[in-house]
Design a protein around this motif. Structure first.
Motif, PDB file in Angstrom:
ATOM      1  N   HIS A   1       0.823  -1.215   0.000  1.00  0.00           N
ATOM      2  CA  HIS A   1       0.000   0.000   0.000  1.00  0.00           C
ATOM      3  C   HIS A   1       0.858   1.267   0.000  1.00  0.00           C
ATOM      4  O   HIS A   1       0.324   2.366  -0.046  1.00  0.00           O
ATOM      5  CB  HIS A   1      -0.909   0.022   1.235  1.00  0.00           C
ATOM      6  N   ASP A   2       2.162   1.104   0.066  1.00  0.00           N
ATOM      7  CA  ASP A   2       3.041   2.262   0.245  1.00  0.00           C
ATOM      8  C   ASP A   2       2.918   3.273  -0.886  1.00  0.00           C
ATOM      9  O   ASP A   2       3.014   4.483  -0.664  1.00  0.00           O
ATOM     10  CB  ASP A   2       4.507   1.800   0.350  1.00  0.00           C
ATOM     11  N   ASP A   3       2.727   2.785  -2.107  1.00  0.00           N
ATOM     12  CA  ASP A   3       2.754   3.671  -3.270  1.00  0.00           C
ATOM     13  C   ASP A   3       1.367   4.042  -3.792  1.00  0.00           C
ATOM     14  O   ASP A   3       1.261   4.660  -4.854  1.00  0.00           O
ATOM     15  CB  ASP A   3       3.551   3.018  -4.402  1.00  0.00           C
ATOM     16  N   LEU A   4       0.323   3.652  -3.085  1.00  0.00           N
ATOM     17  CA  LEU A   4      -1.023   3.868  -3.629  1.00  0.00           C
ATOM     18  C   LEU A   4      -1.331   5.345  -3.828  1.00  0.00           C
ATOM     19  O   LEU A   4      -1.994   5.718  -4.799  1.00  0.00           O
ATOM     20  CB  LEU A   4      -2.068   3.220  -2.716  1.00  0.00           C
ATOM     21  N   LYS A   5      -0.853   6.203  -2.924  1.00  0.00           N
ATOM     22  CA  LYS A   5      -1.107   7.639  -3.069  1.00  0.00           C
ATOM     23  C   LYS A   5      -0.403   8.190  -4.309  1.00  0.00           C
ATOM     24  O   LYS A   5      -0.968   8.964  -5.077  1.00  0.00           O
ATOM     25  CB  LYS A   5      -0.639   8.390  -1.813  1.00  0.00           C
ATOM     26  N   ARG A   6       0.834   7.764  -4.526  1.00  0.00           N
ATOM     27  CA  ARG A   6       1.566   8.218  -5.713  1.00  0.00           C
ATOM     28  C   ARG A   6       0.940   7.664  -6.990  1.00  0.00           C
ATOM     29  O   ARG A   6       0.905   8.332  -8.019  1.00  0.00           O
ATOM     30  CB  ARG A   6       3.032   7.806  -5.632  1.00  0.00           C
ATOM     31  N   ILE A   7       0.470   6.422  -6.912  1.00  0.00           N
ATOM     32  CA  ILE A   7      -0.220   5.835  -8.064  1.00  0.00           C
ATOM     33  C   ILE A   7      -1.474   6.637  -8.390  1.00  0.00           C
ATOM     34  O   ILE A   7      -1.768   6.919  -9.562  1.00  0.00           O
ATOM     35  CB  ILE A   7      -0.574   4.360  -7.781  1.00  0.00           C
ATOM     36  N   GLU A   8      -2.202   7.023  -7.353  1.00  0.00           N
ATOM     37  CA  GLU A   8      -3.417   7.830  -7.556  1.00  0.00           C
ATOM     38  C   GLU A   8      -3.084   9.139  -8.259  1.00  0.00           C
ATOM     39  O   GLU A   8      -3.749   9.526  -9.229  1.00  0.00           O
ATOM     40  CB  GLU A   8      -4.062   8.113  -6.196  1.00  0.00           C
ATOM     41  N   LEU A   9      -2.046   9.841  -7.814  1.00  0.00           N
ATOM     42  CA  LEU A   9      -1.663  11.110  -8.437  1.00  0.00           C
ATOM     43  C   LEU A   9      -1.207  10.898  -9.878  1.00  0.00           C
ATOM     44  O   LEU A   9      -1.523  11.691 -10.766  1.00  0.00           O
ATOM     45  CB  LEU A   9      -0.554  11.778  -7.626  1.00  0.00           C
ATOM     46  N   LEU A  10      -0.464   9.799 -10.104  1.00  0.00           N
ATOM     47  CA  LEU A  10       0.009   9.501 -11.455  1.00  0.00           C
ATOM     48  C   LEU A  10      -1.153   9.298 -12.414  1.00  0.00           C
ATOM     49  O   LEU A  10      -1.188   9.869 -13.517  1.00  0.00           O
ATOM     50  CB  LEU A  10       0.885   8.243 -11.421  1.00  0.00           C
ATOM     51  N   VAL A  11      -2.135   8.525 -11.994  1.00  0.00           N
ATOM     52  CA  VAL A  11      -3.285   8.228 -12.848  1.00  0.00           C
ATOM     53  C   VAL A  11      -4.115   9.474 -13.097  1.00  0.00           C
ATOM     54  O   VAL A  11      -4.525   9.764 -14.228  1.00  0.00           O
ATOM     55  CB  VAL A  11      -4.140   7.108 -12.207  1.00  0.00           C
ATOM     56  N   ILE A  12      -4.372  10.257 -12.045  1.00  0.00           N
ATOM     57  CA  ILE A  12      -5.211  11.447 -12.163  1.00  0.00           C
ATOM     58  C   ILE A  12      -4.575  12.480 -13.083  1.00  0.00           C
ATOM     59  O   ILE A  12      -5.240  13.087 -13.923  1.00  0.00           O
ATOM     60  CB  ILE A  12      -5.486  12.039 -10.769  1.00  0.00           C
ATOM     61  N   ARG A  13      -3.278  12.685 -12.953  1.00  0.00           N
ATOM     62  CA  ARG A  13      -2.597  13.724 -13.734  1.00  0.00           C
ATOM     63  C   ARG A  13      -2.388  13.328 -15.196  1.00  0.00           C
ATOM     64  O   ARG A  13      -2.161  14.187 -16.047  1.00  0.00           O
ATOM     65  CB  ARG A  13      -1.233  14.032 -13.110  1.00  0.00           C
ATOM     66  N   SER A  14      -2.455  12.058 -15.501  1.00  0.00           N
ATOM     67  CA  SER A  14      -2.070  11.586 -16.833  1.00  0.00           C
ATOM     68  C   SER A  14      -3.103  11.856 -17.917  1.00  0.00           C
ATOM     69  O   SER A  14      -2.789  11.827 -19.092  1.00  0.00           O
ATOM     70  CB  SER A  14      -1.793  10.076 -16.783  1.00  0.00           C
ATOM     71  N   ASP A  15      -4.363  12.098 -17.558  1.00  0.00           N
ATOM     72  CA  ASP A  15      -5.429  12.376 -18.518  1.00  0.00           C
ATOM     73  C   ASP A  15      -5.573  11.248 -19.549  1.00  0.00           C
ATOM     74  O   ASP A  15      -5.672  11.480 -20.752  1.00  0.00           O
ATOM     75  CB  ASP A  15      -5.180  13.709 -19.226  1.00  0.00           C
ATOM     76  N   MET A  16      -5.543   9.998 -19.073  1.00  0.00           N
ATOM     77  CA  MET A  16      -5.775   8.856 -19.960  1.00  0.00           C
ATOM     78  C   MET A  16      -6.242   7.676 -19.111  1.00  0.00           C
ATOM     79  O   MET A  16      -6.172   7.711 -17.876  1.00  0.00           O
ATOM     80  CB  MET A  16      -4.502   8.497 -20.733  1.00  0.00           C
ATOM     81  N   GLU A  17      -6.734   6.638 -19.790  1.00  0.00           N
ATOM     82  CA  GLU A  17      -7.229   5.454 -19.083  1.00  0.00           C
ATOM     83  C   GLU A  17      -6.074   4.514 -18.746  1.00  0.00           C
ATOM     84  O   GLU A  17      -5.105   4.403 -19.507  1.00  0.00           O
ATOM     85  CB  GLU A  17      -8.262   4.724 -19.944  1.00  0.00           C
ATOM     86  N   TRP A  18      -6.225   3.819 -17.611  1.00  0.00           N
ATOM     87  CA  TRP A  18      -5.195   2.893 -17.156  1.00  0.00           C
ATOM     88  C   TRP A  18      -5.796   1.519 -16.896  1.00  0.00           C
ATOM     89  O   TRP A  18      -6.960   1.392 -16.515  1.00  0.00           O
ATOM     90  CB  TRP A  18      -4.549   3.390 -15.860  1.00  0.00           C
ATOM     91  N   MET A  19      -4.943   0.501 -17.086  1.00  0.00           N
ATOM     92  CA  MET A  19      -5.313  -0.875 -16.773  1.00  0.00           C
ATOM     93  C   MET A  19      -4.290  -1.424 -15.774  1.00  0.00           C
ATOM     94  O   MET A  19      -3.095  -1.116 -15.857  1.00  0.00           O
ATOM     95  CB  MET A  19      -5.305  -1.722 -18.046  1.00  0.00           C
ATOM     96  N   ALA A  20      -4.757  -2.227 -14.822  1.00  0.00           N
ATOM     97  CA  ALA A  20      -3.864  -2.816 -13.823  1.00  0.00           C
ATOM     98  C   ALA A  20      -3.635  -4.292 -14.124  1.00  0.00           C
ATOM     99  O   ALA A  20      -4.564  -5.010 -14.525  1.00  0.00           O
ATOM    100  CB  ALA A  20      -4.459  -2.652 -12.430  1.00  0.00           C
ATOM    101  N   LEU A  21      -2.413  -4.750 -13.937  1.00  0.00           N
ATOM    102  CA  LEU A  21      -2.071  -6.162 -14.055  1.00  0.00           C
ATOM    103  C   LEU A  21      -1.757  -6.707 -12.664  1.00  0.00           C
ATOM    104  O   LEU A  21      -0.978  -6.103 -11.917  1.00  0.00           O
ATOM    105  CB  LEU A  21      -0.869  -6.358 -14.985  1.00  0.00           C
ATOM    106  N   LEU A  22      -2.364  -7.835 -12.307  1.00  0.00           N
ATOM    107  CA  LEU A  22      -2.246  -8.396 -10.961  1.00  0.00           C
ATOM    108  C   LEU A  22      -1.644  -9.795 -11.000  1.00  0.00           C
ATOM    109  O   LEU A  22      -1.758 -10.520 -11.996  1.00  0.00           O
ATOM    110  CB  LEU A  22      -3.624  -8.476 -10.299  1.00  0.00           C
ATOM    111  N   HIS A  23      -1.040 -10.193  -9.888  1.00  0.00           N
ATOM    112  CA  HIS A  23      -0.500 -11.552  -9.760  1.00  0.00           C
ATOM    113  C   HIS A  23      -1.622 -12.565  -9.521  1.00  0.00           C
ATOM    114  O   HIS A  23      -1.587 -13.668 -10.039  1.00  0.00           O
ATOM    115  CB  HIS A  23       0.497 -11.620  -8.592  1.00  0.00           C
ATOM    116  N   GLU A  24      -2.620 -12.167  -8.708  1.00  0.00           N
ATOM    117  CA  GLU A  24      -3.650 -13.124  -8.291  1.00  0.00           C
ATOM    118  C   GLU A  24      -4.930 -12.948  -9.109  1.00  0.00           C
ATOM    119  O   GLU A  24      -5.197 -11.864  -9.625  1.00  0.00           O
ATOM    120  CB  GLU A  24      -3.954 -12.953  -6.799  1.00  0.00           C
TER     121      GLU A  24
END
Length: 455
Positions: free
Chosen positions: A60-83
Motif C-alpha cells: 500500500h506504500d505507493d497507492l497515493k503516488r499511483i493515484e496522483l500519477l493516474v489522475i494527472r495523466s489524462d488517460m485510461e489505465w489498466m492494472a495487471l495483478l498476480h492473483e
C-alpha cells in the motif's frame, strides 16, 4: 493496430512480462516502459500516451503516488495483478476508483489489446473535444463569447500604455485577474504587482497601509514601515474596492496621482514613486459622487481607461468551459472517482443565474470535486437542484420589459439623454419615448440615469 499508438507500461518486468510486451508490440503498439513511478512521471512529462498499464503489487506504500500519477495523466489505465481476484479491500477500492479494468496473470494479450484500443479511443475523443472548443484565456480569465473577447482585446490595448485603468464589474467577476493580466502584459511585468483591498482595511490603518509610516510616528509604530504604494515602485498598484476609500484619504491619493510623490506618516521629506495605478469597484461611483461619498476629481484621475467585466449570467456559453477549466486547475483536490461533469449538471449550470459570478462557480466546482462519490458530478453535488433554479425563472413579459428597459437606457446614454435623438434611433415618436420612460421609471435627465447592471 494501424496507428502505432503509444502505451506506457509501469513496473518491474519479469521474463513473462517481457513476453507480454513483445506480444503487444506485435499487435502494433509502441511500448515505453518505466521501472518506477518516478520514471513514469518523467515519461509522462516528456511524451503523450494513448493509455497506460501498471503492474500493481500488494504493497500500500505507493497507492497515493499511483493515484496522483493516474489522475494527472489524462488517460485510461489498466492494472495487471498476480492473483486472479484481489481480496485486499484497499486494493479493491484503488482498482475500482482509478482503473478502467484489471487483468490477472497469466496475461491474455488479445484481451488487453482490445481494452487498450478502447482506452486509446476514449483519449482521442477527449483530445478532439478540447480542440473543438478552444479556450481563449488571459491570465486565467477564460471565455469565448464576444463580450469576453472584447475584454481580452481591451486588456491588451490598455496594457501597452501607462495610464490609470478603472475596472468595473460585479463582485466575483474577476476584476483582480483582469488587473494582473494588464500588469503581466505591460512593460512593468518584471516589477511588483501589489493588490490592496480598500474595503478590507480598518479605516484607522488605511493611510499607514498605503503610504507607510516612520518609527515613532504614532503609538505602536515601533519601526519604520513601507506602504503598499512604495512597495509597488516600478510596478503596478491595484486598488480594489476603491469606492470604500474614506474621503480624507481620497485627497492624499489624488495628490499622489498628480505629483507621483508620497509622504510617510511622521516624515518630513517626500518620496517620488513611479507606479502605475489600476483600480476597481463593484459600486456605482457616479452615484457615489452625487451623494458626496467620492471625489469627482479623483474619479476622473482613475477613470482614464476602462475595462468593464461582464457578469457570468451574460456568458452562458462559457459556463462549461469555465467549469472544466477550474476542474483541471484543482484536479489534485478531487476524490479518486470523479472524472468530470454529467450532462444534467452542465445543463443546470447554464440555467443558473450565478449571483456570485466566477467566485461562486469556483467554490461550487471545488466543493463538488471533493464531495462527489460518483464518476460524474451531478447537480446535487454542486448544490444546484431544480427547485433552486425555479426561483430565477422569469416570465416572457418580464423578459420583454427588461430588454425594452435596457434598449431605452442604452439609447439615452448614446445620445447624451437627448430625447429627440434617442427616439429617432429607436424608431419611435418623442411621445412614445416619454411614455416608455415613465413606464420604466427612467428620469428625463442624465443625473438620474440608471446603470444597466441594476436594470
Amino acid at each position: 493496430m494501424d496507428n502505432k499508438a503509444r502505451l506506457l507500461m509501469v513496473g518491474s518486468l519479469s521474463h513473462n512480462h517481457q513476453e507480454f510486451v513483445e506480444g503487444m508490440q506485435k499487435k502494433g503498439w509502441r511500448i515505453d516502459t518505466a521501472g518506477s513511478l518516478s520514471q513514469a512521471e518523467a515519461r509522462l512529462s516528456e511524451a503523450e500516451y494513448a493509455a497506460g498499464i501498471l503492474f500493481l503489487h500488494d504493497s500500500h506504500d505507493d497507492l497515493k503516488r499511483i493515484e496522483l500519477l493516474v489522475i494527472r495523466s489524462d488517460m485510461e489505465w489498466m492494472a495487471l495483478l498476480h492473483e486472479p481476484e484481489p481480496d485486499d479491500p484497499v486494493l479493491c477500492k484503488t482498482l475500482g476508483n482509478l482503473f478502467m479494468a484489471f487483468q490477472p496473470e497469466p496475461i491474455d494479450v488479445d484481451q488487453v489489446d482490445c481494452l487498450m484500443q478502447h482506452a486509446a479511443a476514449m483519449k482521442r475523443l477527449r483530445v478532439e473535444e478540447r480542440a473543438a472548443k478552444p479556450q481563449a484565456a488571459e491570465f486565467e480569465m477564460v471565455g469565448t463569447v464576444p463580450a469576453m473577447q472584447k475584454v481580452f482585446d481591451t486588456i491588451r490595448r490598455v496594457a501597452s500604455v501607462d495610464a490609470p485603468v478603472f475596472i468595473s464589474g460585479e463582485s466575483g467577476t474577476g476584476k483582480e485577474l483582469a488587473a494582473r493580466a494588464i500588469h503581466e502584459r505591460s512593460m512593468r511585468a518584471p516589477a511588483p504587482f501589489v493588490a490592496v483591498n480598500c474595503g478590507a482595511l480598518p479605516s484607522n490603518l488605511i493611510q499607514s497601509e498605503l503610504f507607510g509610516h516612520e518609527k515613532g510616528a504614532f503609538t505602536g509604530a515601533s519601526q519604520m514601515k513601507i506602504g503598499q504604494i512604495e512597495a509597488a515602485a516600478g510596478g503596478t498598484l491595484f486598488l480594489d474596492e476603491i469606492g470604500d476609500l474614506p474621503l480624507e484619504l481620497q485627497v492624499n491619493l489624488l495628490r499622489f496621482l498628480e505629483e507621483k510623490t508620497i509622504q510617510r506618516i511622521g516624515a518630513v521629506d517626500e518620496i517620488h514613486v513611479d507606479v502605475r495605478v489600476l483600480s476597481a469597484t463593484h459600486m456605482d461611483l457616479e452615484k457615489a459622487i452625487e451623494e458626496g461619498r467620492f471625489r469627482e476629481d479623483l474619479y476622473h484621475r482613475l477613470n482614464v481607461l476602462q475595462v468593464p467585466i461582464p457578469p457570468l449570467r451574460e456568458r452562458q456559453e462559457d459556463i462549461e468551459i469555465l467549469a472544466k477549466f477550474f476542474f483541471d486547475k484543482f484536479i489534485e483536490e478531487k476524490s479518486m472517482k470523479v472524472r468530470g461533469f454529467s450532462q444534467e449538471a452542465l445543463a443546470l449550470m447554464r440555467q443558473y443565474s450565478w449571483p456570485g459570478n466566477i467566485r461562486e462557480l469556483i467554490n461550487r466546482v471545488r466543493r463538488a470535486m471533493i464531495m462527489c462519490e460518483q464518476r460524474l458530478i451531478k447537480p446535487i453535488d454542486l448544490g444546484l437542484e431544480r427547485r433552486t433554479l425555479n426561483r430565477n425563472v422569469v416570465t416572457l413579459e418580464e423578459a420583454r420589459n427588461h430588454a425594452e428597459k435596457e434598449a431605452l437606457i442604452c439609447a439615452l446614454r448614446r445620445n447624451k439623454h437627448k430625447v429627440k435623438k434617442a427616439a429617432d434611433e429607436l424608431g419611435v415618436s418623442r411621445v412614445t419615448l416619454y411614455r416608455l420612460m415613465e413606464k420604466h421609471q427612467l428620469a428625463r435627465n442624465r443625473d438620474a440615469s440608471i446603470s444597466l447592471s441594476s436594470a
